[in-house]
Design an enzyme around this catalytic site. Sequence first.
Site, PDB file in Angstrom:
ATOM      1  N   CYS A   1       0.856  -1.191   0.000  1.00 37.76           N
ATOM      2  CA  CYS A   1       0.000   0.000   0.000  1.00 37.76           C
ATOM      3  C   CYS A   1       0.889   1.236   0.000  1.00 37.76           C
ATOM      4  O   CYS A   1       2.115   1.145   0.004  1.00 37.76           O
ATOM      5  CB  CYS A   1      -0.939   0.012   1.200  1.00 37.76           C
ATOM      6  SG  CYS A   1      -0.066   0.139   2.781  1.00 37.76           S
TER       7      CYS A   1
ATOM      8  N   CYS B   1       3.585   1.666   2.651  1.00 32.94           N
ATOM      9  CA  CYS B   1       4.878   1.022   2.370  1.00 32.94           C
ATOM     10  C   CYS B   1       5.760   1.939   1.534  1.00 32.94           C
ATOM     11  O   CYS B   1       6.941   2.140   1.848  1.00 32.94           O
ATOM     12  CB  CYS B   1       4.666  -0.307   1.642  1.00 32.94           C
ATOM     13  SG  CYS B   1       3.647  -1.501   2.525  1.00 32.94           S
TER      14      CYS B   1
ATOM     15  N   CYS C   1     -18.889   8.068 -43.779  1.00 33.51           N
ATOM     16  CA  CYS C   1     -19.701   7.102 -43.030  1.00 33.51           C
ATOM     17  C   CYS C   1     -18.795   6.038 -42.421  1.00 33.51           C
ATOM     18  O   CYS C   1     -17.566   6.086 -42.565  1.00 33.51           O
ATOM     19  CB  CYS C   1     -20.762   6.457 -43.920  1.00 33.51           C
ATOM     20  SG  CYS C   1     -20.066   5.490 -45.262  1.00 33.51           S
TER      21      CYS C   1
ATOM     22  N   CYS D   1     -16.097   4.238 -44.537  1.00 33.27           N
ATOM     23  CA  CYS D   1     -14.822   4.963 -44.712  1.00 33.27           C
ATOM     24  C   CYS D   1     -13.910   4.714 -43.513  1.00 33.27           C
ATOM     25  O   CYS D   1     -12.710   4.499 -43.670  1.00 33.27           O
ATOM     26  CB  CYS D   1     -15.078   6.461 -44.855  1.00 33.27           C
ATOM     27  SG  CYS D   1     -16.100   6.929 -46.259  1.00 33.27           S
TER      28      CYS D   1
ATOM     29  N   ASP E   1     -14.580   1.691  -0.808  1.00 40.60           N
ATOM     30  CA  ASP E   1     -13.560   1.623   0.221  1.00 40.60           C
ATOM     31  C   ASP E   1     -14.024   2.537   1.369  1.00 40.60           C
ATOM     32  O   ASP E   1     -14.745   3.511   1.138  1.00 40.60           O
ATOM     33  CB  ASP E   1     -12.217   2.108  -0.336  1.00 40.60           C
ATOM     34  CG  ASP E   1     -11.130   2.114   0.710  1.00 40.60           C
ATOM     35  OD1 ASP E   1     -11.011   1.110   1.422  1.00 40.60           O
ATOM     36  OD2 ASP E   1     -10.426   3.133   0.823  1.00 40.60           O
TER      37      ASP E   1
ATOM     38  N   ASP F   1      -9.614   5.549  -3.744  1.00 41.15           N
ATOM     39  CA  ASP F   1      -8.772   6.742  -3.897  1.00 41.15           C
ATOM     40  C   ASP F   1      -7.729   6.599  -4.988  1.00 41.15           C
ATOM     41  O   ASP F   1      -6.964   7.521  -5.240  1.00 41.15           O
ATOM     42  CB  ASP F   1      -8.100   7.102  -2.575  1.00 41.15           C
ATOM     43  CG  ASP F   1      -7.219   5.971  -2.048  1.00 41.15           C
ATOM     44  OD1 ASP F   1      -6.934   5.027  -2.805  1.00 41.15           O
ATOM     45  OD2 ASP F   1      -6.826   6.035  -0.868  1.00 41.15           O
TER      46      ASP F   1
ATOM     47  N   ASP G   1      -6.125   1.362  -3.585  1.00 39.80           N
ATOM     48  CA  ASP G   1      -7.203   0.593  -4.187  1.00 39.80           C
ATOM     49  C   ASP G   1      -6.952   0.263  -5.655  1.00 39.80           C
ATOM     50  O   ASP G   1      -7.850  -0.227  -6.337  1.00 39.80           O
ATOM     51  CB  ASP G   1      -8.518   1.378  -4.074  1.00 39.80           C
ATOM     52  CG  ASP G   1      -8.823   1.767  -2.634  1.00 39.80           C
ATOM     53  OD1 ASP G   1      -8.685   0.906  -1.760  1.00 39.80           O
ATOM     54  OD2 ASP G   1      -9.163   2.931  -2.396  1.00 39.80           O
TER      55      ASP G   1
END
Length: 997
Positions: A63, A66, A144, A147, A652, A873, A877
Site C-alpha cells: 500500500c 509502504c 460514413c 470509410c 472503500d 482513492d 485501491d
Amino acid sequence: MAPGKRDLQLTTAGGGGWLMSADDGELEEVRLLDAYEEDEESKRSVEGEGMKRVQLSVTGMTCSACSNSIESALKALNGVFSASVALLQNKADVVFDPNLLEEEDIKNAIEDAGFDAEILPEPSVSGRRPQTLVGQFTVGGMTCAACVNSVEGILRKLPGVKRAVVALATSLGEVEYDPSVISKDDIITAIEDAGFEGSLVQSGEQDKIALWVAGVYCEIDVQLLDSILTNLKGIKQFCFDRNSEDLEVIFDPEVIGLRSLVDEIEARGRGKFRLRVRNPFTRLTSKDTEESSSMLRLFLSSVVLSIPLFFIGVVCPHIPLFYALLLRRCGPFQMNDWLKWALVTVIQFVIGKRFYVAAGRALRNGSTNMDVLVALGTSASYFYSVGALLYGAITGFWSPTYFETSSMLITFVLFGKYLETLAKGKTSDAIKKLVELAPATAFLLVKDSGGRFVGEREIDALLIQPGDILKVLPGAKVPVDGVVVWGSSYVNESMVTGESAPVLKEVNSSVIGGTINLHGTLNLQATKVGSNTVLSQIISLVETAQMSKAPIQKFADFVASIFVPTVVSMALYISGVLGAYPESWLPTNGNYFVFSLMFSISVVVIACPCALGLATPTAVMVATGVGANNGILIKGGDALERAQKIKYVIFDKTGTLTQGKATVTTAKVFTGMDRGEFLTLVASAEAGSEHPLAKAIVEYASHFHFFDGHPPKKGDKNQGDESKYYGWLHDVSDFSAIPGRGVQCHIGGKRVLVGNRKLLTECGFLIPSHVENFVVELENTAKTGVLVTYDNDLVGVLGIADPLKREAAVVVEGLLKMGVRPIMVTGDNRRTAEAVAKEVGITDVRAEVMPSGKADVVQSFQKNGSVVAMVGDGINDSPALAAADVGMAIGAGTDIAIEAADYVLMRNNLEDVIIAIDLSRKTFSRIRWNYVFAMAYNVVAIPVAAGVFFPWLGIKLPPWAAGACMALSSVSVVCSSLLLKQYRKPKLTTILEITVE
C-alpha cells in the site's frame, strides 16, 4: 553540436517554402517524447554537476504506507537529493550525490526498511527513444462508417503500426507506431494513397515545435530567417512554409530551450519577426470551421445554379413569352434543353466532384459508402437524360429528361452534409471550451544575476518553463500549474474540477492552469507546463475517450458494411425487371426503363447508413464533454457502456465513505503512567510512520504538549535544528512498520508496540477483559482502537475516529433507489466497519481485508456476470479498481492520470458516483433513440422508394425527396446527441422521492 552551414542542404518544401536538414546523420538522434515516468525536477537535477540517478525494483510493497516509509528511509540518507517510490510499478527512483553515497547504500537502506531491492541496469543512450509513439492525424473526406473501417484497415496493415483508431465524428485518427520502422510522413502518405486527406495534428516528439512567423514579406526576409536558424546552436532541422507562415523546427532541448529559441530568433531579427507557438488544439478547431465553410460554399453554389432550373421547369411554363423562347430550337435541341444540360453539368461534375473522388477511393479499397450511392444515383439520372437528348436528336423520338433530379439530389445532400458538419462541430464544444480556458499570454517576472526581480515581460503562455515565476493579476487566468510563492487570493476552480466554491490560495498552495484568480495578486512558480498540466491531461483524456468505440458500435459497423451492397442489389433488381409492370402504371410519355430507373435511384440514394455510423460516437463525444464539465472524466466509450449496467458499487471506507481525516477522540491509560508521558511514548513510536493514523496520533500529542503548529516531518529542507522540534520525543531504535498491524520499536531499551489486536496477539500478548471491553465499546461507536504496550505491559488505548462524509448516507440510499447495491470493503476490524456501515445504510460489509484482497472481493461479485464498480482513492485501491468492470477514483483532484480507473471523479464528493452512473444511463438511452432515428428513415422509406405501396396507393418517393430523407437522417441523429448537452445533475431529493416544503 549544431550542424554548420556546410553540413546543411536546402530542399524544396510544399507551398513554396524550404527545408533544411543535416547530412551527417545527426537527425537520427532527435529525441522523442518520453513516457514521463520520471519526475521533471529530478531530471533537471541529474543534469546538474555531480548528481547521479539510480532506479531500483522494490518488492514487498502492499500500500501507499509502504512506499511512503521507503521514501522516508531514503530521504533520511545523507547525500540523497530526491527519492520517489512508485507503488504500482514497484520501482524506486533516487537522485543522489555519488561523493557521499553509493548505490549499494541505497539498496541496503530499502532492505533495512523491510523490503527487497534490486538495482536496475542503466538504460542505454539509444534507450531514450521510446519504443512507440502515439500520433494524431486528421483524416478528411470520410462520410460514413465504411470509410472509417477502410482507413483503419489500411493503417493497421502498415509495418510498425501497433494500433490505429479512427473516429468519424471528429475526423481524427490516432495511431501508435514504432518510429524506427515507420515515420509519420509514411502514415500521412498511406492515408492520402487511400484517397483521403491526411495531416499531422500532434505527436509524441518532444523536440519539435510549430511556430507562426509574422514579418516575412519578401525573399530577403526568408533568407534572413534562414541565416538566423542556420547559425543558431541546437537547431537540427527546420521547414518554413511562406503560404501559411508556419515554421517547424526540430531542436535539441538540451542545447536550447523553446523560449530561448523564440527569443533568439526575434532578437537576431532585430524586431523584424514576431513568433507565436501554434497550439495543436486550436489548429484542430479551426479545421472544423474550414470544413463547414467549404460545405456551405458548395451548397450555396449548387442552390444558385439550381434556381434557374426550377425557374425553367416550374415558373416559365406559366409565362407564355418566356416559355416560347425556351421552346425555340437551337441546333438539334431546344433552348431549355441546352440550358438545363449546361447548368446540371456544372453541378454534377464541378460541385459534385467530391462525390466522385470519394466514391472512387472507396471502390479502390473494396468498400461502399454514401459517396458511391450519391454518385451512382445522380450519374444514372444525368447520363440517362443526356442519352435521351441524343436519342431524340438522332431518331426524332423525344423522351422526358430528368436533369432536375440530379441537381436537386446533389443540392439536398450538400445541405444535409452542411447541417451535419455544424452539428458535429457542436459535439466537440467541450474540447474547444477546455482549450479556451488556457490564457494566450502570461506575465513573467524577470530576475537579475543576483536573483532579484527587476521587471516583468509578457510572454506566450506556451513558452513557460518549469521554475518560472509568474504574476497573476485579479480577474486573470492562471497560465499553468504551479505553487504560490507570494500573495493570497481566492481562485475559481469550477471550470476544471467542477467545485463551485472559490478556493483560498496562500503561499505554498497549489494552483491549476486555466482557473481564474478572483481577488488579490498572486506570484506563482510554474511546476507543470505543456502537456504535463492538469488542463492538458484533461483535454488529452477527453480526446482519447471520444476516440474510443463503445462495444455497441461494432454492431452498427457490421450492419453498415452489409447494408449498402444489399440495397444496391435490390435497386439493380428493380431496374432489371423491365416490362414486369402493368402499362397503366407508366406515366404519360413514359417507358418501362425510365419508370424503374426512378425507383432504383430513390432506393440507392436513401439506402446510405450514414446516420447509423454517427449514432454512437456523437453521443459518446457529447457525454464525455458533459462529464468533464462536471468534474467527471470518462476514459472511453466502453467504460461509459459498462457503467449503465452497474449492479454493485463497492466502496472503500477510509477516505471514500469517510473524510480521510483521522482524529484522536479518546486516550485511556490503564496503568499508573502519566497521561502526558503516555502520549509522548506513543507519539515517539509513531513519528517514523507515514500511516494516516500515526499522523493523527502525533498531531494529537503535539497539541497536548502545547506546541504552536505541527512538528515538521523529518527530512524537511526547512527543518533546521531537529532537536528544536523533536526535543519532547524519546529516541527510538529498531523501528519497523508492520502492514495491516501497526508499528514496533525500542525506547530506552524497552520494546514498544502500537497497533491492533492482531499485532499484540502475534507478539504473544493476552488482552485483559476490561481492555477488550473498552476497545469493543470504541468499535461499536465506529472508532478504531489502537493498543499500546511498553516493556511487555499493556499501558493504554487510543480511540481514533474518521468522520463520515455528510453526503455518504444519502448517496447510499440514492443508489439503492436506482437499483444498485452498495458494498463496503475495509481493512478495519469488523465491529468498526459494521458500525460505519450501519450509519450510512450499507448492509453488506467485508472487513479486515488487506489491500491486495480487495480485488478478490470484486471478483467474487463478478462470478454471476454482474457488472461491478469499485470506488476508491486510486492508490491503495489500484488493484481493485483495475479488477472492477468500472473503476472510479474519487477525490483525484489534480492527480487525474490514474491508470487503474475508468472514471476519474475530481471532486471528493460521493454524489459524483450517482452522477456518473446516471450520465451513462442517459447517454445509452440517447444512443438507443439515435438508432431508432437512424433506422426509421431506412425502414420506412426504402419500401416506399422501392414502390412497395405504389400498386395500391400510387405512392412513390422521388429521388430528390429520397436525398432529403437521407440527409435529414444524419442531421436528426446528431441533433439527438446534442440534446445530451442539456443534461442536468440528478437531484438527490428527486431520487429519494423527498418532497421539499
